[in-house]
Design a protein around this motif. Sequence first.
Motif, mmCIF file in Angstrom:
data_model
loop_
_atom_site.group_PDB
_atom_site.id
_atom_site.type_symbol
_atom_site.label_atom_id
_atom_site.label_comp_id
_atom_site.label_asym_id
_atom_site.label_seq_id
_atom_site.Cartn_x
_atom_site.Cartn_y
_atom_site.Cartn_z
ATOM 1 N N VAL A 6 0.757 -1.377 -0.375
ATOM 2 C CA VAL A 6 0.193 0.218 0.232
ATOM 3 C C VAL A 6 0.850 1.373 -0.639
ATOM 4 C CG1 VAL A 6 -1.445 1.119 1.340
ATOM 5 C CG2 VAL A 6 -1.650 -0.966 1.139
ATOM 6 N N ILE A 7 0.484 2.163 -1.445
ATOM 7 C CA ILE A 7 2.062 3.582 -1.312
ATOM 8 C C ILE A 7 0.748 4.522 -1.170
ATOM 9 C CG2 ILE A 7 3.271 3.743 -2.127
ATOM 10 C CD1 ILE A 7 3.290 1.666 -4.404
ATOM 11 N N PHE A 8 0.987 5.321 -0.396
ATOM 12 C CA PHE A 8 0.458 6.445 0.577
ATOM 13 C C PHE A 8 1.112 7.496 -0.103
ATOM 14 C CE2 PHE A 8 -1.035 4.063 4.466
ATOM 15 C CZ PHE A 8 -1.799 4.073 3.957
ATOM 16 N N ASP A 9 0.576 8.910 -0.422
ATOM 17 C CA ASP A 9 0.922 10.335 -0.838
ATOM 18 C C ASP A 9 0.982 10.560 0.472
ATOM 19 O OD1 ASP A 9 0.853 12.333 -2.296
ATOM 20 O OD2 ASP A 9 -1.002 13.173 -1.844
ATOM 21 N N VAL A 10 1.296 11.975 0.712
ATOM 22 C CA VAL A 10 1.596 12.813 1.985
ATOM 23 C C VAL A 10 1.089 13.613 2.352
ATOM 24 C CG1 VAL A 10 3.887 13.503 3.406
ATOM 25 C CG2 VAL A 10 4.000 11.393 2.215
ATOM 26 N N ILE A 169 -2.602 5.228 -2.765
ATOM 27 C CA ILE A 169 -3.733 5.569 -1.679
ATOM 28 C C ILE A 169 -3.193 7.483 -1.908
ATOM 29 C CG2 ILE A 169 -4.562 6.309 0.679
ATOM 30 C CD1 ILE A 169 -4.819 3.425 0.969
ATOM 31 N N GLY A 170 -4.177 8.106 -2.645
ATOM 32 C CA GLY A 170 -3.504 9.593 -2.953
ATOM 33 C C GLY A 170 -5.047 10.442 -2.887
ATOM 34 N N ASP A 175 -1.941 11.482 -8.667
ATOM 35 C CA ASP A 175 -1.990 10.322 -7.970
ATOM 36 C C ASP A 175 -2.681 9.019 -8.658
ATOM 37 O OD1 ASP A 175 -0.588 10.938 -5.552
ATOM 38 O OD2 ASP A 175 -2.154 12.025 -4.580
ATOM 39 N N MET A 176 -3.902 9.035 -8.830
ATOM 40 C CA MET A 176 -4.681 8.460 -9.122
ATOM 41 C C MET A 176 -4.483 8.027 -11.010
ATOM 42 S SD MET A 176 -6.468 7.401 -7.264
ATOM 43 C CE MET A 176 -5.193 7.700 -6.060
ATOM 44 N N GLY A 186 -5.661 2.578 -7.378
ATOM 45 C CA GLY A 186 -5.748 3.886 -7.052
ATOM 46 C C GLY A 186 -6.869 3.818 -6.616
ATOM 47 N N VAL A 187 -6.845 4.186 -5.048
ATOM 48 C CA VAL A 187 -7.438 4.525 -4.068
ATOM 49 C C VAL A 187 -7.690 5.981 -3.225
ATOM 50 C CG1 VAL A 187 -8.631 3.737 -1.806
ATOM 51 C CG2 VAL A 187 -7.557 2.215 -3.424
ATOM 52 N N GLY A 188 -8.473 7.103 -4.289
ATOM 53 C CA GLY A 188 -8.909 8.258 -4.039
ATOM 54 C C GLY A 188 -9.620 8.498 -2.976
ATOM 55 N N VAL A 189 -9.139 9.859 -2.304
ATOM 56 C CA VAL A 189 -9.517 9.983 -1.029
ATOM 57 C C VAL A 189 -9.905 11.356 -1.217
ATOM 58 C CG1 VAL A 189 -7.635 8.903 0.060
ATOM 59 C CG2 VAL A 189 -6.599 10.856 0.168
ATOM 60 N N GLY A 190 -11.133 12.137 0.091
ATOM 61 C CA GLY A 190 -12.472 12.462 -0.741
ATOM 62 C C GLY A 190 -11.786 14.077 0.148
#
Length: 225
Positions: A6-10, A169-170, A175-176, A186-190
């Motif tokens: 699982v890779i995270f944007d910051v 995840i970003g 990111d996506m 890709g899991v986009g966060v709102g």
Amino acid sequence: MSLRLVIFDVDGTLVDSQAAIVAAMEAAFAAQRMAVPPRAAILSIVGLSLDHAMLRLVPEAGADTRARLVEGYKQAYHDQRLAQGAAHSPLFPGALGLLETLHAQPETLLAVATGKSRRGLDALIESHGLGRFFVSRQVADDHPSKPHPSMIHAALADTGVEAVDAAMIGDTSFDMEMARAAGVAGVGVGWGYHPVSALEPVARRVVLRFDEVTPALDAIWKERT
């Protein structure tokens, strides 16, 4: 069970750094006696490497001017971080709990892919005590700007995980798009800096709260099997 990554944007995903980013951008433009771009425009480029960000913000400026803006931003951001410590870019409520939950899963590895410099990322990780979580840290110093998939490719190589067993995840379309280019989910966060409407066309899933991330990942892993 195969390993999962699982890779995270910051910025905009784990930490709420918008005030810091806008303040540093304001300082950089003021030093060059240039009009500061609107706040919405500044937040729209979060996640890009700084040279790409400046090109989008002031495409009419010459390369030398953009280079001075980049250096001015870096210095202002660094000075603010030294003055404010962890308060400079606070963790979103729920971010630490999510990292702890995923880190506790023996089959799950965690990584970072960010437009930050290595100096900036390392300082942030140290200030929040996050060093134990990430087995791979990919930064703008070493890669083309998002949405080029280089960062994800490097994280996969570091961990030996296949793309089908990984997720990004970003909070931005960059990111996506990077995830899609690398062949990972890709899991986009709102809760970040790009609207949900920008994430939905390119994300596998979009979540609105931290407690929705783990179920979204579980669904992705089930689709894999």
